[in-house]
Design an enzyme around this catalytic site. Structure first.
Site, short mmCIF file in Angstrom:
data_model
loop_
_atom_site.label_atom_id
_atom_site.label_comp_id
_atom_site.label_asym_id
_atom_site.label_seq_id
_atom_site.Cartn_x
_atom_site.Cartn_y
_atom_site.Cartn_z
N HIS A 96 -4.72 1.62 7.55
CA HIS A 96 -3.36 2.18 7.55
C HIS A 96 -3.25 3.31 6.52
CE1 HIS A 96 1.20 1.57 7.76
NE2 HIS A 96 1.06 2.30 6.67
N GLU A 97 -3.77 3.07 5.31
CA GLU A 97 -3.67 4.09 4.25
C GLU A 97 -4.58 5.28 4.55
OE1 GLU A 97 -1.19 3.77 2.39
OE2 GLU A 97 -0.87 1.67 2.91
N GLN A 131 3.04 9.92 1.03
CA GLN A 131 4.34 9.27 1.19
C GLN A 131 5.32 9.62 0.07
OE1 GLN A 131 2.42 5.21 2.01
NE2 GLN A 131 4.30 5.13 3.20
N GLY A 140 0.84 -1.20 0.00
CA GLY A 140 0.00 0.00 0.00
C GLY A 140 0.87 1.24 0.00
N HIS A 197 -2.81 7.52 6.82
CA HIS A 197 -1.82 8.35 6.11
C HIS A 197 -2.49 9.63 5.60
CE1 HIS A 197 2.02 6.38 5.89
NE2 HIS A 197 1.52 5.24 5.46
N CYS A 237 5.60 0.12 7.80
CA CYS A 237 5.25 1.18 6.86
C CYS A 237 6.50 1.56 6.07
CB CYS A 237 4.73 2.39 7.64
SG CYS A 237 4.34 3.80 6.60
N LEU A 238 6.32 1.79 4.77
CA LEU A 238 7.47 2.15 3.93
C LEU A 238 8.08 3.48 4.38
CD1 LEU A 238 6.04 1.19 0.41
CD2 LEU A 238 7.70 -0.08 1.79
#
Ligand code: NI
Length: 169
Positions: free
Chosen positions: A134-135, A50, A45, A138, A92-93
């Site tokens: 999660h997204e 990001q 995702g 963000h 998370c990236l």
């Protein structure tokens, strides 16, 4: 084009994103880049914030590119239903090298536009529900670290600060 993924501490990651008002060619390019960036990472995702764009867009693919049918793109998504809880390890990236157990809904339904501007309603359970929440976080300027409490959060934040100071973040 693969875009650099911002890390915890970058301002845009900690602020709510704005709605997309028109799906322009620039937005299409951004979405292409987000998909490419997510696959290259690799991740399941990625939110526009990001890659430094404060707009309400996220992409997700639980197959990480193995099954094209699993790729989802959401423009202006909203969580319309949430149910139950699940407790699993998450990363998370934008917070590379760190994982933590985060409480998430067991089931989540997201409504929003596809990249073609068509309204879609997708139900996720298990990992997809976790990914959706999660997204969506963000897009509100929150990372999984912000969902942690007390000591667990402090520990990660302190380690990130240390890495930052050493120029390794
Ligand atoms: Ni993330």
């Amino acid at each position: 084009m693969i875009r650099p993924i911002l890390r915890y501490g970058a301002e845009v990651l900690h602020q709510p994103a704005a709605p997309v008002t028109e799906i322009t060619p620039d937005i299409q390019r951004l979405i292409d880049d987000m998909i490419q960036t997510m696959y290259a990472a690799p991740g399941i995702g990625l939110a526009a914030t990001q890659v430094g764009v404060p707009l309400r867009i996220f992409v997700a693919d639980l197959s990480a590119g193995r099954n094209p049918a699993e790729l989802l793109t959401f423009i202006n998504p909203e969580l319309v239903e949430r149910e139950g809880t699940q407790l699993e390890e998450e990363g998370c990236l934008s917070v590379p090298g760190f994982n933590a157990t985060v409480v998430r809904p067991a089931r989540a339904v997201v409504k929003g536009l596809t990249r073609d501007g068509v309204e879609q309603l997708i139900e996720g359970t298990g990992l997809l529900a976790r990914c959706f929440q999660h997204e969506m976080d963000h897009l509100e300027g929150a990372l999984f670290v912000d969902r942690l409490r007390g000591l667990q959060k402090d520990l990660i934040v302190r380690k990130i600060r240390k890495l930052s100071k050493a120029g390794k973040w």
